[in-house]
Design an enzyme around this catalytic site. Structure first.
Site, PDB file in Angstrom:
ATOM      1  N   ARG A 104       0.892  -1.181   0.000  1.00 36.08           N
ATOM      2  CA  ARG A 104       0.000   0.000   0.000  1.00 36.08           C
ATOM      3  C   ARG A 104       0.914   1.209   0.000  1.00 36.08           C
ATOM      4  NH1 ARG A 104      -5.176   1.529   3.651  1.00 36.08           N
ATOM      5  NH2 ARG A 104      -6.053   0.169   2.059  1.00 36.08           N
ATOM      6  N   HIS A 131      -7.404   0.674  -6.220  1.00 35.75           N
ATOM      7  CA  HIS A 131      -7.607  -0.168  -5.036  1.00 35.75           C
ATOM      8  C   HIS A 131      -8.356  -1.435  -5.488  1.00 35.75           C
ATOM      9  CE1 HIS A 131      -7.784  -1.350  -0.988  1.00 35.75           C
ATOM     10  NE2 HIS A 131      -8.681  -0.520  -0.492  1.00 35.75           N
ATOM     11  N   GLN A 134     -10.280  -4.052  -3.094  1.00 40.15           N
ATOM     12  CA  GLN A 134     -11.556  -3.583  -2.552  1.00 40.15           C
ATOM     13  C   GLN A 134     -12.687  -3.902  -3.518  1.00 40.15           C
ATOM     14  OE1 GLN A 134     -12.219  -1.875   0.554  1.00 40.15           O
ATOM     15  NE2 GLN A 134     -14.251  -2.505  -0.118  1.00 40.15           N
ATOM     16  N   ASP A 222     -17.255   7.026  -1.233  1.00 43.44           N
ATOM     17  CA  ASP A 222     -15.946   6.918  -0.582  1.00 43.44           C
ATOM     18  C   ASP A 222     -15.660   8.282   0.032  1.00 43.44           C
ATOM     19  OD1 ASP A 222     -13.344   6.219   0.138  1.00 43.44           O
ATOM     20  OD2 ASP A 222     -12.535   6.339  -1.904  1.00 43.44           O
ATOM     21  N   CYS A 262     -16.333   1.596   0.871  1.00 39.18           N
ATOM     22  CA  CYS A 262     -15.116   0.822   1.162  1.00 39.18           C
ATOM     23  C   CYS A 262     -14.691   0.970   2.624  1.00 39.18           C
ATOM     24  CB  CYS A 262     -13.996   1.245   0.216  1.00 39.18           C
ATOM     25  SG  CYS A 262     -13.688   3.020   0.198  1.00 39.18           S
ATOM     26  N   ARG A 290     -13.359  -8.522   2.306  1.00 35.48           N
ATOM     27  CA  ARG A 290     -11.956  -8.268   1.958  1.00 35.48           C
ATOM     28  C   ARG A 290     -11.128  -9.513   2.250  1.00 35.48           C
ATOM     29  NH1 ARG A 290      -9.918  -3.117   1.808  1.00 35.48           N
ATOM     30  NH2 ARG A 290      -8.029  -4.218   1.182  1.00 35.48           N
TER      31      ARG A 290
END
Ligand code: CP
Ligand code: NVA
Length: 303
Positions: A104, A131, A134, A222, A262, A290
């Site tokens: 990340r 991402h 996700q 988000d 998310c 996840r």
């Protein structure tokens, strides 16, 4: 043939993405009934974090252990990618100890460079650009709650950010309609939109939140200021306020709409509490997924 790494959904075809979703759903059931995969037996995973995380860190650590292996959490204090050591050398060295790496980071190119030099699979656990893990969990959640993604309308609100771009990549490959409603100046990179349209994807970018919400099956939002954009928080909130997912906007969606986020979420900003804590929200199933989606990704890469 699946790619060596999992950096972008654009690297996977429809059959591979469907197989990942199916495996995530099946693996979740297997785990809950006392079984599960063993692809990490005698294997170790490295988790490199240049940004904070709750879900990504914990779900990958648990995934590695549930699949029979171990995980090591590494921050830039230990590694110093690009300052203490070139990213290429980090990829070469870690490949001598580890069987799979997750990163990340900010600049997507760091993840790409790491993957180019690593001989083991590298997973993108979020960059400023994308991402993808996700969205696999999101797709799994939609299939679990609404049986299929095919033919659904997914509406995304707020910022044309890493989540929006990952959704565009999914829409390029899978047969659903994606609508993205953002304020002027916050549109997703048009090259992603053009690429998706070129591959037959149905993607609409609009400044009209109501247009995006009308008749939608899934409402998605988000944070308005992503990690690294904290200084822009006030100005972004001013511009993105008309894109808040609230009861009024949700009233335009299908009566059985699903709300996804998310997480982390900011109630009163991108979403109101009545929506995220209401009966249409599946955000904690989504967070749980996840774990199962990433186990499916790890199995695919280690196969
Ligand atoms: N959704 C997500 O990636 O959460 P974290 O930032 O907590 O990992
Ligand atoms: N767009 C958000 C996603 C967090 C999971 C960020 O990059 O901070």
């Amino acid at each position: 043939m699946a790619a060596k790494d999992f950096l972008s959904l654009a690297d996977f075809n429809r059959q591979e993405l469907n197989a990942l979703i199916d495996r995530a759903i099946a693996g979740k059931k297997e785990w809950k009934s006392g079984g599960g995969g063993t692809c990490m037996t005698r294997k170790a995973m490295g988790l490199i974090f240049h940004k904070p995380s709750l879900r990504t860190r914990v779900s990958f650590e648990v995934a590695a252990r549930q699949l029979g292996g171990s995980a090591i959490y590494l921050t830039d204090k230990e590694i110093g990618i690009g300052s203490r050591e070139p990213v290429g050398d980090v990829g070469e060295v870690l490949s001598r100890y580890l069987d799979i790496i997750m990163i990340r980071t900010f600049d997507h190119k760091i993840a790409e460079d790491l993957a180019a030099h690593a001989t083991v699979p590298v997973i993108n656990g979020l960059t400023d650009l994308l991402h993808p893990c996700q969205v696999v969990a999101d797709l799994q959640t939609i299939v679990e709650h609404r049986e299929a993604i095919e033919g659904k309308v997914v509406a995304f609100f707020g910022d044309g950010n890493n989540m929006a771009l990952s959704w565009i990549n999914a829409a390029a490959t899978l047969p659903f309609e994606l609508r993205i409603a953002v304020p002027p100046g916050f549109e997703p990179d048009e090259n992603f939109v053009k690429a998706a349209l070129g591959r037959g994807g149905k993607v609409l970018v609009t400044h009209d939140a109501r247009e995006a919400a009308t008749g939608a099956d899934v409402l998605y939002t988000d944070v308005w200021a992503s990690m690294g954009q904290e200084d822009e928080k006030v100005e972004r909130a001013r511009q993105m306020a008309p894109y808040q997912v609230n009861g009024e906007l949700a009233g335009l969606a299908r009566p059985d709409y699903l709300f996804l986020h998310c997480l982390p979420a900011h109630r009163g900003e991108e979403v109101t509490a009545d929506v995220i804590d209401g009966p249409h929200a599946a955000v904690f199933d989504e967070a749980e997924n996840r774990l199962h989606a990433q186990k499916a990704i790890m199995e695919m890469l280690l196969d």
